[in-house]
Design a protein around this motif. Structure first.
Motif, short mmCIF file in Angstrom:
data_model
loop_
_atom_site.label_atom_id
_atom_site.label_comp_id
_atom_site.label_asym_id
_atom_site.label_seq_id
_atom_site.Cartn_x
_atom_site.Cartn_y
_atom_site.Cartn_z
N GLN A 101 1.20 -1.02 -0.06
CA GLN A 101 -0.40 -0.34 0.44
C GLN A 101 0.92 1.34 0.04
O GLN A 101 1.04 1.88 1.10
CB GLN A 101 -0.76 0.18 0.89
N ASN A 102 1.19 2.21 -1.32
CA ASN A 102 1.89 2.80 -1.78
C ASN A 102 3.51 2.81 -0.10
O ASN A 102 3.34 3.68 0.83
CB ASN A 102 1.45 4.15 -0.89
N TRP A 103 4.50 2.25 -0.98
CA TRP A 103 5.27 1.85 -0.76
C TRP A 103 6.12 3.22 0.08
O TRP A 103 6.98 2.78 1.27
CB TRP A 103 6.26 0.64 -1.70
N GLU A 104 6.36 3.98 -1.09
CA GLU A 104 7.08 5.34 -0.92
C GLU A 104 6.17 5.73 0.31
O GLU A 104 7.77 6.26 0.93
CB GLU A 104 7.24 6.51 -2.33
N GLU A 105 5.66 6.21 0.72
CA GLU A 105 5.10 6.69 1.59
C GLU A 105 5.59 5.56 2.97
O GLU A 105 5.51 5.67 4.00
CB GLU A 105 3.19 7.39 0.72
N THR A 106 5.35 4.23 2.86
CA THR A 106 6.04 3.62 3.54
C THR A 106 6.87 3.41 4.15
O THR A 106 6.70 3.78 5.35
CB THR A 106 4.57 2.24 2.94
N ARG A 107 7.65 4.47 3.47
CA ARG A 107 9.08 4.98 3.33
C ARG A 107 9.69 5.54 4.68
O ARG A 107 10.18 5.58 5.20
CB ARG A 107 9.87 3.83 2.58
N ARG A 108 8.85 6.26 4.07
CA ARG A 108 8.83 7.78 4.71
C ARG A 108 8.48 7.50 6.17
O ARG A 108 9.03 8.00 7.03
CB ARG A 108 7.86 9.11 3.94
N ILE A 109 7.26 6.94 6.19
CA ILE A 109 6.78 7.02 7.55
C ILE A 109 7.40 6.53 8.83
O ILE A 109 7.64 6.11 9.58
CB ILE A 109 4.78 6.39 7.37
N THR A 110 8.13 4.49 7.94
CA THR A 110 9.19 4.30 8.79
C THR A 110 10.03 4.71 8.85
O THR A 110 10.12 4.90 10.14
CB THR A 110 9.82 2.47 7.39
N ARG A 111 10.65 5.50 8.38
CA ARG A 111 11.50 6.38 9.07
C ARG A 111 11.22 6.97 9.84
O ARG A 111 12.35 7.26 10.55
CB ARG A 111 12.29 7.15 7.54
N THR A 112 9.97 7.90 9.49
CA THR A 112 9.90 8.93 10.79
C THR A 112 9.53 8.94 12.11
O THR A 112 10.34 8.95 12.89
CB THR A 112 8.53 9.48 10.43
N LEU A 113 9.11 7.47 12.57
CA LEU A 113 8.48 6.41 13.53
C LEU A 113 9.71 5.88 14.10
O LEU A 113 9.69 6.06 15.49
CB LEU A 113 7.49 5.47 12.99
N LEU A 114 10.93 5.16 13.52
CA LEU A 114 11.91 4.72 14.02
C LEU A 114 12.89 6.01 14.49
O LEU A 114 14.14 5.77 15.79
CB LEU A 114 12.77 4.00 12.96
#
Length: 208
Positions: free
Chosen positions: A153-166
């Motif tokens: 589900q929108n991998w590029e957006e998922t990457r950004r959110i992952t980076r932010t939360l980690l």
């Protein structure tokens, strides 16, 4: 053979669970929207419930966890659709006997259940590709799912959110069932993290 879609929320919480306990194995249950009329053309994994970080195969605790998760899922029109595990060894990305046993049990109730193993070596705040291995149950064996049938589900957006939360160490907020059994006030559904993921997704999509 149905398609598979994995949501940002499900992926994020698997990663946060592994980051919360980096020196040990962790596992959890994958949840999906209940298919209408039995089987669906696409299995949509919408969420996950982190289970354990101590004794992954402790039978009594597993029974308690699965019963509670099943009851909660019924209320939200979800099903237990799979299992995930991150092994303690950095280079071990194989499905362990524990993973095969628990995933096999779930597949008895839902034939399209999947088994995900996290690739610890590739887990990072900004991986170019999803660091997971996805298996499906076929002819009494767990075999790799056809990558052409897997959608994110929108991998590029998922990457950004992952980076932010980690980067902000949001994994410290994550509650697995082990923590809930130690203190029943701890929310194993992790609604706080769900809201944070939803908020970041809304910002990424330009919503207020």
């Amino acid at each position: 053979m149905s398609e598979l879609e994995i949501s940002t929320q499900a992926y994020m919480k698997m990663c946060l669970h592994a980051a919360r306990y980096p020196h040990g194995a962790v596992n959890g249950v994958l949840l999906a929207r209940r298919p209408q009329g039995g089987r669906a053309e696409c299995l949509c994994i919408t969420d996950c419930v982190p289970l354990f970080h101590n004794h992954l195969s402790l039978s009594l605790a597993l029974e308690v966890a699965l019963n509670q998760i099943d009851l909660w899922s019924l209320k939200h029109d979800l099903i237990l659709a799979g299992y995930y595990q991150a092994n303690s060894n950095l280079d071990d990305k194989n499905a362990s006997n524990i993973a095969l046993r628990i995933a096999g049990r779930l597949s008895e109730y839902f034939s399209d259940a999947i088994l995900i193993t996290l690739d610890n070596r590739r887990l990072s705040p900004d991986p170019p590709l999803p660091p997971v291995i996805i298996l499906q149950h076929k002819e009494k064996r767990w075999v790799p799912k056809d990558k052409n049938l897997i959608m994110w589900q929108n991998w590029e957006e998922t990457r950004r959110i992952t980076r932010t939360l980690l980067e902000c160490k949001a994994y410290r907020q994550l509650v697995d069932f082990d923590a809930h059994l130690d203190d029943i006030r701890c929310d194993w559904t992790n609604q706080r993290i769900n809201r944070e993921i939803g908020k970041l997704a809304s910002v990424a999509n330009g919503s207020a």
